[in-house]
Scaffold this motif. Structure first.
Motif, PDB file in Angstrom:
ATOM      1  N   PRO A  61       0.813  -1.227   0.000  1.00  0.00           N
ATOM      2  CA  PRO A  61       0.000   0.000   0.000  1.00  0.00           C
ATOM      3  C   PRO A  61       0.847   1.279   0.000  1.00  0.00           C
ATOM      4  N   LEU A  62       2.011   1.253   0.655  1.00  0.00           N
ATOM      5  CA  LEU A  62       2.888   2.436   0.590  1.00  0.00           C
ATOM      6  C   LEU A  62       3.260   2.729  -0.861  1.00  0.00           C
ATOM      7  N   ALA A  63       3.659   1.686  -1.573  1.00  0.00           N
ATOM      8  CA  ALA A  63       4.054   1.871  -2.978  1.00  0.00           C
ATOM      9  C   ALA A  63       2.908   2.409  -3.827  1.00  0.00           C
ATOM     10  N   GLU A  64       1.683   1.996  -3.504  1.00  0.00           N
ATOM     11  CA  GLU A  64       0.526   2.380  -4.310  1.00  0.00           C
ATOM     12  C   GLU A  64       0.009   3.786  -3.991  1.00  0.00           C
ATOM     13  N   ARG A  65       0.138   4.231  -2.744  1.00  0.00           N
ATOM     14  CA  ARG A  65      -0.552   5.447  -2.321  1.00  0.00           C
ATOM     15  C   ARG A  65       0.336   6.690  -2.277  1.00  0.00           C
ATOM     16  N   ILE A  66       1.643   6.520  -2.360  1.00  0.00           N
ATOM     17  CA  ILE A  66       2.536   7.678  -2.250  1.00  0.00           C
ATOM     18  C   ILE A  66       2.668   8.376  -3.598  1.00  0.00           C
ATOM     19  N   ASP A  67       2.695   9.686  -3.561  1.00  0.00           N
ATOM     20  CA  ASP A  67       2.794  10.507  -4.779  1.00  0.00           C
ATOM     21  C   ASP A  67       4.253  10.652  -5.183  1.00  0.00           C
ATOM     22  N   PRO A  68       4.677  10.064  -6.299  1.00  0.00           N
ATOM     23  CA  PRO A  68       6.084  10.139  -6.713  1.00  0.00           C
ATOM     24  C   PRO A  68       6.521  11.547  -7.109  1.00  0.00           C
ATOM     25  N   ALA A  69       5.565  12.408  -7.451  1.00  0.00           N
ATOM     26  CA  ALA A  69       5.921  13.773  -7.856  1.00  0.00           C
ATOM     27  C   ALA A  69       6.272  14.648  -6.663  1.00  0.00           C
ATOM     28  N   ASN A  70       5.877  14.237  -5.490  1.00  0.00           N
ATOM     29  CA  ASN A  70       6.149  15.009  -4.272  1.00  0.00           C
ATOM     30  C   ASN A  70       7.367  14.409  -3.570  1.00  0.00           C
ATOM     31  N   LYS A  71       8.445  15.184  -3.427  1.00  0.00           N
ATOM     32  CA  LYS A  71       9.696  14.694  -2.851  1.00  0.00           C
ATOM     33  C   LYS A  71       9.706  14.755  -1.322  1.00  0.00           C
ATOM     34  N   ALA A  72       8.647  15.257  -0.721  1.00  0.00           N
ATOM     35  CA  ALA A  72       8.601  15.359   0.741  1.00  0.00           C
ATOM     36  C   ALA A  72       8.322  13.987   1.360  1.00  0.00           C
ATOM     37  N   ILE A  73       8.588  13.875   2.659  1.00  0.00           N
ATOM     38  CA  ILE A  73       8.340  12.630   3.387  1.00  0.00           C
ATOM     39  C   ILE A  73       6.833  12.410   3.503  1.00  0.00           C
ATOM     40  N   GLN A  74       6.365  11.287   2.954  1.00  0.00           N
ATOM     41  CA  GLN A  74       4.934  10.986   2.968  1.00  0.00           C
ATOM     42  C   GLN A  74       4.586   9.756   3.794  1.00  0.00           C
ATOM     43  N   ALA A  75       5.591   8.948   4.119  1.00  0.00           N
ATOM     44  CA  ALA A  75       5.350   7.747   4.919  1.00  0.00           C
ATOM     45  C   ALA A  75       6.488   7.561   5.908  1.00  0.00           C
ATOM     46  N   LEU A  76       6.137   7.150   7.108  1.00  0.00           N
ATOM     47  CA  LEU A  76       7.122   6.902   8.160  1.00  0.00           C
ATOM     48  C   LEU A  76       6.838   5.543   8.779  1.00  0.00           C
ATOM     49  N   VAL A  77       7.856   4.681   8.805  1.00  0.00           N
ATOM     50  CA  VAL A  77       7.748   3.352   9.413  1.00  0.00           C
ATOM     51  C   VAL A  77       8.681   3.322  10.618  1.00  0.00           C
ATOM     52  N   LEU A  78       8.133   3.106  11.803  1.00  0.00           N
ATOM     53  CA  LEU A  78       8.939   3.033  13.020  1.00  0.00           C
ATOM     54  C   LEU A  78       9.165   1.569  13.403  1.00  0.00           C
ATOM     55  N   CYS A  79      10.424   1.238  13.716  1.00  0.00           N
ATOM     56  CA  CYS A  79      10.810  -0.129  14.084  1.00  0.00           C
ATOM     57  C   CYS A  79      11.585  -0.091  15.402  1.00  0.00           C
ATOM     58  N   PRO A  80      11.544  -1.170  16.186  1.00  0.00           N
ATOM     59  CA  PRO A  80      12.209  -1.139  17.493  1.00  0.00           C
ATOM     60  C   PRO A  80      13.720  -1.222  17.451  1.00  0.00           C
ATOM     61  N   THR A  81      14.305  -1.848  16.422  1.00  0.00           N
ATOM     62  CA  THR A  81      15.755  -2.044  16.395  1.00  0.00           C
ATOM     63  C   THR A  81      16.346  -1.632  15.057  1.00  0.00           C
ATOM     64  N   ARG A  82      17.653  -1.428  15.083  1.00  0.00           N
ATOM     65  CA  ARG A  82      18.375  -1.087  13.854  1.00  0.00           C
ATOM     66  C   ARG A  82      18.243  -2.193  12.816  1.00  0.00           C
ATOM     67  N   GLU A  83      18.397  -3.461  13.293  1.00  0.00           N
ATOM     68  CA  GLU A  83      18.347  -4.592  12.370  1.00  0.00           C
ATOM     69  C   GLU A  83      17.006  -4.670  11.659  1.00  0.00           C
ATOM     70  N   LEU A  84      15.921  -4.477  12.401  1.00  0.00           N
ATOM     71  CA  LEU A  84      14.604  -4.549  11.776  1.00  0.00           C
ATOM     72  C   LEU A  84      14.395  -3.384  10.815  1.00  0.00           C
ATOM     73  N   ALA A  85      14.883  -2.200  11.173  1.00  0.00           N
ATOM     74  CA  ALA A  85      14.756  -1.044  10.274  1.00  0.00           C
ATOM     75  C   ALA A  85      15.477  -1.315   8.949  1.00  0.00           C
ATOM     76  N   VAL A  86      16.664  -1.894   9.027  1.00  0.00           N
ATOM     77  CA  VAL A  86      17.423  -2.215   7.806  1.00  0.00           C
ATOM     78  C   VAL A  86      16.685  -3.263   6.986  1.00  0.00           C
ATOM     79  N   GLN A  87      16.158  -4.290   7.671  1.00  0.00           N
ATOM     80  CA  GLN A  87      15.445  -5.347   6.955  1.00  0.00           C
ATOM     81  C   GLN A  87      14.197  -4.814   6.260  1.00  0.00           C
ATOM     82  N   VAL A  88      13.414  -4.005   6.971  1.00  0.00           N
ATOM     83  CA  VAL A  88      12.184  -3.448   6.389  1.00  0.00           C
ATOM     84  C   VAL A  88      12.532  -2.555   5.213  1.00  0.00           C
ATOM     85  N   ASN A  89      13.563  -1.732   5.370  1.00  0.00           N
ATOM     86  CA  ASN A  89      13.961  -0.841   4.286  1.00  0.00           C
ATOM     87  C   ASN A  89      14.387  -1.629   3.051  1.00  0.00           C
TER      88      ASN A  89
END
Length: 559
Positions: A61-89
């Motif tokens: 859904p992030l890929a589908e709903r975000i506007d590619p023409a807008n360079k501002a931050i439109q989605a934020l995903v919070l994760c508990p650890t560095r490892e999970l943040a890297v994996q999700v990214n």
């Protein structure tokens, strides 16, 4: 919803192309339930374990709903650890690979903040980060959430357990009103429900039923063993089940280091992964594990959050996890992507009740195996060698090695003797180690005197506590030695609870919850009972940390 294909969800051609490239055709149960609601812009609460495909459930859904023409931050995903943040990214990048104008960035502590500044200046629409580092950027003004459309809390229960609630709420206050919020959590404790009530609008609950927990394809085994015999048992399990690549879970950082030292001394390739390692050290450890330089990764639960390694053929619970839900997180590291796996759990007699809780929660049976004798291990190992040799004789070209046999044959040895010599050379080192192992079945007798003395001591502590707000780190608090009482300079007036202290201490130090005893909160200070051997480490670490955003002073209490 079941048997839902991604092509039935009305996704863009770019997203479908990425999913095909990733080998995905059919949505998992959590994806099939969550994606339609998220595409409509609804707030969602998703209850799902690790390994169920929840990253794609919110990533698509992030890929589908975000506007590619807008360079501002439109989605934020919070994760508990560095490892999970890297994996999700990393997973999001795969989903976005055919969306060339959509950019994602992982931000977390342990990495140069200047490097993150430069990446942010180039423009990214999706941020994946840990709460502390995201809050740091918000304070510096290097991240602005004015255009935020979607906010995801991944592993929300784990973030709250680690003491991130204040950071999460602060971040949510920076976001515009009415944005879409998605909370994914393995469990739904009261603090999660409080957040959803406060920050979500008519959320849809999507939930995997217990029968859908990803444990059916994992063979679950437990051994009842004395604590002093666990290391010998670990070697036995490795030999007996011919394990090649495995994750071993311990409850403390110190136990990880001690176990790795023993494994390395025994000639086994092991590395530790825990919170005391820098990001560069973690990256090196994971690289060695992934490329096979080391085949045993000994980790704490927090450090292992987010690691995703293919080909793990077994998970070993060297220590039984403190929380029932954590068991599923652990064993979900094997048996991934439709493959089978094995999970071995070492249990002492005092932990039988906790094992029953795990079975009730997972609705699966953990099968007991008796401790094998060294003779039984050797017999099975010989059988395995025979099978391996049979496979080699049938499938391999052995002509290049014939000259070795011919040279020995010319010296008067027959082929039977030569083959036996090769087998002895192959097995001798392992056989010597196996014969040295001595495992004894745990006794069924009464608990020892030290445990009974500790029970009486805890009773006296309860009587002395007066009118303090009471809390327990664990109802079965049984330290391995003497107990120390720590003084914290925060109390009721700071609006702290026993859960705040427990979450902060276990999250920051790696101390298991069962080792935190009485938590007595008075108006301006708090006493916490911990094992004496861990007291100085806790003082050193916690004196540099905050509880509910307030700096703490920690010292040994005056008896």
């Amino acid at each position: 919803m079941s048997n839902v294909n991604f092509e039935d969800l009305g996704l863009s051609s770019a997203t479908m192309q990425a999913l095909q490239q990733m080998g995905f055709t059919q949505a998992s149960p959590i994806q099939a339930q969550a994606i339609p609601h998220l595409l409509e812009g609804k707030d969602v609460i998703g209850q799902a374990q690790t390994g169920t495909g929840k990253t794609a459930a919110f990533g698509i859904p992030l890929a589908e709903r975000i506007d590619p023409a807008n360079k501002a931050i439109q989605a934020l995903v919070l994760c508990p650890t560095r490892e999970l943040a890297v994996q999700v990214n990393t997973e999001l990048k795969k989903i976005l690979q055919f969306h060339p104008k959509l950019n994602t960035l992982a931000i977390y502590g342990g990495e140069s903040i200047d490097k993150q500044f430069k990446a942010l200046k180039r423009g990214v629409q999706i941020i994946v980060g840990t709460p502390g580092r995201v809050q740091d950027h918000l304070n510096r003004g290097t991240i602005k959430l004015d255009n935020l459309q979607m906010l995801v809390l991944d592993e929300a229960d784990e973030m709250l357990d680690m003491g991130f609630r204040e950071d999460i709420e602060s971040i949510l206050t920076h976001a515009p009103q009415g944005i879409q919020t998605i909370f994914f959590s393995a469990t739904m404790p009261k603090p999660i429900l409080e957040l959803t009530k406060k920050y979500q609008q008519d959320p849809v609950l999507v939930k995997m039923e217990m029968k859908e927990l990803t444990v059916e394809r994992i063979e679950q085994i437990y051994y009842e063993v004395r604590r002093s015999d666990k290391f010998d048992l670990l070697q036995v399990v490795i030999e007996l089940h011919q394990l090649n690549m495995m994750l071993v879970f311990c409850n403390t950082k110190r136990m990880c280091d001690e176990l790795v030292e023993k494994l390395q001394a025994a000639g086994l390739g092991a590395e530790a992964l825990h919170g005391d390692l820098s990001q560069a050290q973690r990256d090196r450890v994971m690289a060695k594990f992934r490329n096979g330089t080391s085949n045993i990764l000994v980790a704490t639960d927090v450090a292992a959050r987010g690691i995703d390694v293919k080909g793990v053929d077994a998970v070993i619970n060297y220590d039984l996890p403190q929380e029932t839900e954590q068991y599923v997180h652990r064993i979900g590291r094997t048996g991934r992507a439709g493959t089978t796996g094995q999970a071995f759990t070492f249990v002492d007699k005092r932990e039988r009740g906790k094992l029953k809780d795990i079975e009730r929660y997972t609705k699966a049976t953990v099968n007991r195996h008796e401790l094998p004798s060294s003779g039984e291990i050797l017999k099975m190992k010989h059988q395995k060698i025979v099978e391996d040799m049979r496979q080699t004789l049938e499938n391999e070209n052995l002509e290049a090695y014939n000259h070795i046999l011919e040279a020995l044959y010319q010296e008067g040895y027959d082929y039977t003797q030569i083959a036996a010599a090769f087998a002895q050379k192959l097995l001798a080192k392992n056989e010597a180690r196996i014969k040295d192992l001595k495992l004894e079945k745990p006794s069924e007798g009464r608990s020892n005197g030290r445990e009974r003395n500790n029970d009486r001591s805890n009773g006296r502590n309860n009587e002395r506590s007066g009118g303090a707000a009471r809390g327990k780190g664990n109802s079965n608090f049984i330290p391995d030695g003497d107990v120390a009482r720590l003084f914290f300079n925060l109390g009721k007036k700071a609006k702290v609870s026993p859960a705040d202290f427990l979450g902060a201490i276990t999250g920051e130090t790696g101390l298991p919850g069962r080792k935190v005893g009485d938590i007595d909160i008075y108006d301006k200070f708090t006493f916490v009972d911990v094992p004496a051997e861990d007291a100085q480490k806790i003082i050193q670490i916690m004196s540099r940390r905050k509880i509910k955003g307030k700096s703490v002073n920690v010292e040994l209490a005056d008896n």
